[in-house]
Scaffold this motif. Structure first.
Motif, PDB file in Angstrom:
ATOM      1  N   LYS A   8     -10.409  -9.957  -2.758  1.00 15.16           N
ATOM      2  CA  LYS A   8      -9.023  -9.244  -3.615  1.00 15.16           C
ATOM      3  C   LYS A   8      -9.501  -7.605  -4.368  1.00 15.16           C
ATOM      4  O   LYS A   8     -10.583  -7.326  -4.455  1.00 15.16           O
ATOM      5  CB  LYS A   8      -8.629  -9.966  -4.625  1.00 15.16           C
ATOM      6  CG  LYS A   8      -7.775  -8.585  -5.465  1.00 15.16           C
ATOM      7  CD  LYS A   8      -7.072 -10.463  -7.009  1.00 15.16           C
ATOM      8  CE  LYS A   8      -6.934  -8.864  -8.474  1.00 15.16           C
ATOM      9  NZ  LYS A   8      -6.122  -9.866  -9.114  1.00 15.16           N
ATOM     10  N   ALA A  40      -3.366  -3.946  -6.034  1.00 18.41           N
ATOM     11  CA  ALA A  40      -4.714  -3.964  -5.196  1.00 18.41           C
ATOM     12  C   ALA A  40      -4.306  -4.777  -3.681  1.00 18.41           C
ATOM     13  O   ALA A  40      -2.818  -4.767  -3.527  1.00 18.41           O
ATOM     14  CB  ALA A  40      -4.813  -5.556  -5.689  1.00 18.41           C
ATOM     15  N   ARG A  41      -5.235  -4.749  -2.870  1.00 18.50           N
ATOM     16  CA  ARG A  41      -5.013  -4.678  -1.707  1.00 18.50           C
ATOM     17  C   ARG A  41      -5.430  -6.545  -1.795  1.00 18.50           C
ATOM     18  O   ARG A  41      -6.994  -6.858  -1.948  1.00 18.50           O
ATOM     19  CB  ARG A  41      -6.143  -3.900  -0.644  1.00 18.50           C
ATOM     20  CG  ARG A  41      -5.071  -2.323  -1.026  1.00 18.50           C
ATOM     21  CD  ARG A  41      -5.363  -1.796   0.742  1.00 18.50           C
ATOM     22  NE  ARG A  41      -4.870  -2.937   1.606  1.00 18.50           N
ATOM     23  CZ  ARG A  41      -3.813  -2.402   2.040  1.00 18.50           C
ATOM     24  NH1 ARG A  41      -3.415  -1.483   1.669  1.00 18.50           N
ATOM     25  NH2 ARG A  41      -2.787  -2.912   2.823  1.00 18.50           N
ATOM     26  N   LEU A  42      -5.235  -7.302  -0.636  1.00 21.16           N
ATOM     27  CA  LEU A  42      -6.148  -8.522  -0.246  1.00 21.16           C
ATOM     28  C   LEU A  42      -6.633  -8.507   1.060  1.00 21.16           C
ATOM     29  O   LEU A  42      -5.244  -8.399   1.910  1.00 21.16           O
ATOM     30  CB  LEU A  42      -4.740  -8.870  -0.642  1.00 21.16           C
ATOM     31  CG  LEU A  42      -5.228 -11.080  -0.915  1.00 21.16           C
ATOM     32  CD1 LEU A  42      -5.743 -11.009  -2.547  1.00 21.16           C
ATOM     33  CD2 LEU A  42      -3.972 -11.577  -1.200  1.00 21.16           C
ATOM     34  N   PHE A  43      -7.467  -9.207   1.070  1.00 25.23           N
ATOM     35  CA  PHE A  43      -7.769  -8.890   2.510  1.00 25.23           C
ATOM     36  C   PHE A  43      -7.764 -10.185   3.036  1.00 25.23           C
ATOM     37  O   PHE A  43      -8.781 -11.011   1.769  1.00 25.23           O
ATOM     38  CB  PHE A  43      -9.214  -8.135   3.234  1.00 25.23           C
ATOM     39  CG  PHE A  43      -8.632  -6.837   2.983  1.00 25.23           C
ATOM     40  CD1 PHE A  43      -8.142  -6.199   3.939  1.00 25.23           C
ATOM     41  CD2 PHE A  43      -9.640  -6.270   1.932  1.00 25.23           C
ATOM     42  CE1 PHE A  43      -8.093  -4.975   3.551  1.00 25.23           C
ATOM     43  CE2 PHE A  43      -9.886  -4.433   1.588  1.00 25.23           C
ATOM     44  CZ  PHE A  43      -8.360  -4.509   2.361  1.00 25.23           C
ATOM     45  N   THR A  44      -7.579 -11.195   3.617  1.00 20.54           N
ATOM     46  CA  THR A  44      -7.836 -12.615   4.214  1.00 20.54           C
ATOM     47  C   THR A  44      -8.351 -12.386   5.772  1.00 20.54           C
ATOM     48  O   THR A  44      -7.776 -12.011   7.183  1.00 20.54           O
ATOM     49  CB  THR A  44      -6.651 -12.788   4.785  1.00 20.54           C
ATOM     50  OG1 THR A  44      -5.755 -12.563   2.681  1.00 20.54           O
ATOM     51  CG2 THR A  44      -6.775 -15.215   4.297  1.00 20.54           C
TER      52      THR A  44
ATOM     53  N   PHE B  37      -8.048 -11.072  10.978  1.00 18.61           N
ATOM     54  CA  PHE B  37      -7.545 -10.423   9.701  1.00 18.61           C
ATOM     55  C   PHE B  37      -6.618 -10.125   9.218  1.00 18.61           C
ATOM     56  O   PHE B  37      -5.466 -10.398  10.354  1.00 18.61           O
ATOM     57  CB  PHE B  37      -8.345  -8.572   9.812  1.00 18.61           C
ATOM     58  CG  PHE B  37      -9.524  -8.373   8.613  1.00 18.61           C
ATOM     59  CD1 PHE B  37     -11.040  -8.870   8.650  1.00 18.61           C
ATOM     60  CD2 PHE B  37      -8.839  -7.628   7.499  1.00 18.61           C
ATOM     61  CE1 PHE B  37     -11.198  -8.531   7.852  1.00 18.61           C
ATOM     62  CE2 PHE B  37      -9.433  -7.412   7.083  1.00 18.61           C
ATOM     63  CZ  PHE B  37     -10.942  -6.933   6.721  1.00 18.61           C
ATOM     64  N   HIS B  38      -6.480 -10.125   7.959  1.00 22.80           N
ATOM     65  CA  HIS B  38      -4.550  -9.732   7.345  1.00 22.80           C
ATOM     66  C   HIS B  38      -4.786  -9.322   6.200  1.00 22.80           C
ATOM     67  O   HIS B  38      -5.289  -9.746   5.165  1.00 22.80           O
ATOM     68  CB  HIS B  38      -4.381 -11.479   7.095  1.00 22.80           C
ATOM     69  CG  HIS B  38      -2.705 -11.676   7.051  1.00 22.80           C
ATOM     70  ND1 HIS B  38      -1.974 -11.537   8.148  1.00 22.80           N
ATOM     71  CD2 HIS B  38      -2.669 -12.032   5.615  1.00 22.80           C
ATOM     72  CE1 HIS B  38      -0.675 -11.806   6.752  1.00 22.80           C
ATOM     73  NE2 HIS B  38      -0.786 -11.665   5.908  1.00 22.80           N
ATOM     74  N   THR B  39      -4.119  -8.248   6.256  1.00 24.15           N
ATOM     75  CA  THR B  39      -4.098  -7.519   5.014  1.00 24.15           C
ATOM     76  C   THR B  39      -2.502  -7.879   4.060  1.00 24.15           C
ATOM     77  O   THR B  39      -1.506  -8.348   4.858  1.00 24.15           O
ATOM     78  CB  THR B  39      -4.308  -5.926   4.944  1.00 24.15           C
ATOM     79  OG1 THR B  39      -3.400  -5.770   5.839  1.00 24.15           O
ATOM     80  CG2 THR B  39      -5.340  -5.445   5.797  1.00 24.15           C
ATOM     81  N   ALA B  40      -2.742  -7.143   2.825  1.00 22.07           N
ATOM     82  CA  ALA B  40      -1.227  -7.765   1.834  1.00 22.07           C
ATOM     83  C   ALA B  40      -1.721  -6.798   0.728  1.00 22.07           C
ATOM     84  O   ALA B  40      -2.652  -6.558   0.457  1.00 22.07           O
ATOM     85  CB  ALA B  40      -1.606  -8.813   1.842  1.00 22.07           C
ATOM     86  N   LEU B  42      -0.861  -6.431  -3.035  1.00 23.55           N
ATOM     87  CA  LEU B  42      -0.882  -6.814  -4.595  1.00 23.55           C
ATOM     88  C   LEU B  42      -0.334  -6.199  -5.492  1.00 23.55           C
ATOM     89  O   LEU B  42      -0.848  -4.907  -5.119  1.00 23.55           O
ATOM     90  CB  LEU B  42      -2.260  -7.581  -5.306  1.00 23.55           C
ATOM     91  CG  LEU B  42      -2.162  -9.226  -5.526  1.00 23.55           C
ATOM     92  CD1 LEU B  42      -0.849 -10.145  -4.898  1.00 23.55           C
ATOM     93  CD2 LEU B  42      -3.171  -9.386  -6.266  1.00 23.55           C
TER      94      LEU B  42
END
Lengths: 81, 81
Positions: A8, A40-44, B37-40, B42
């Protein structure tokens, strides 16, 4: 072993967040009452590593080198097996 | 009463995520091995509402009208008192 990392990235407290200001204004124009907007940005992603510690160290390096700007961003790392 | 809403907006499965592709390539160039890789995004903010249900309905409307594009995005809402 394959680990899933969740990172995050958010602006440090006190940094100007123009996106949040714009969204808050737009929501106000639409008749919503929202305040204290924060983005905020979330990277998985998946990492190959031997241990959870190793995966966390790799994810931390990725943040420092690419995903976050340590001058303006705070980031948190969560690694799941 | 004041509630805190946390909204996560992400691309639907199968949608092209150019940002994720670019980051994955950049990480590869830096010598990291990350995949999937995956972005989101928040969004965190405060809402004035009478009940948790009311706050959730408001947050859902905000998503539909501004924060997410229902054609390409999935979103999840978490409301905390």
């Amino acid at each position: 072993m394959e680990y899933t990392a969740k990172i995050k990235v958010e602006l440090k407290t006190g940094m100007l967040d123009p996106e949040a200001i714009t969204i808050e204004k737009a929501l106000d124009n639409l008749g919503f009452k929202a305040s204290g907007f924060h983005t905020a940005r979330l990277f998985t992603f998946k990492i190959e590593a031997d241990t959870t510690e190793d995966a966390t160290i790799q994810a931390d390096l990725m943040c420092k080198k690419l995903l976050a700007n340590p001058v303006i961003h705070n980031y948190s790392i969560e690694v799941i097996r």
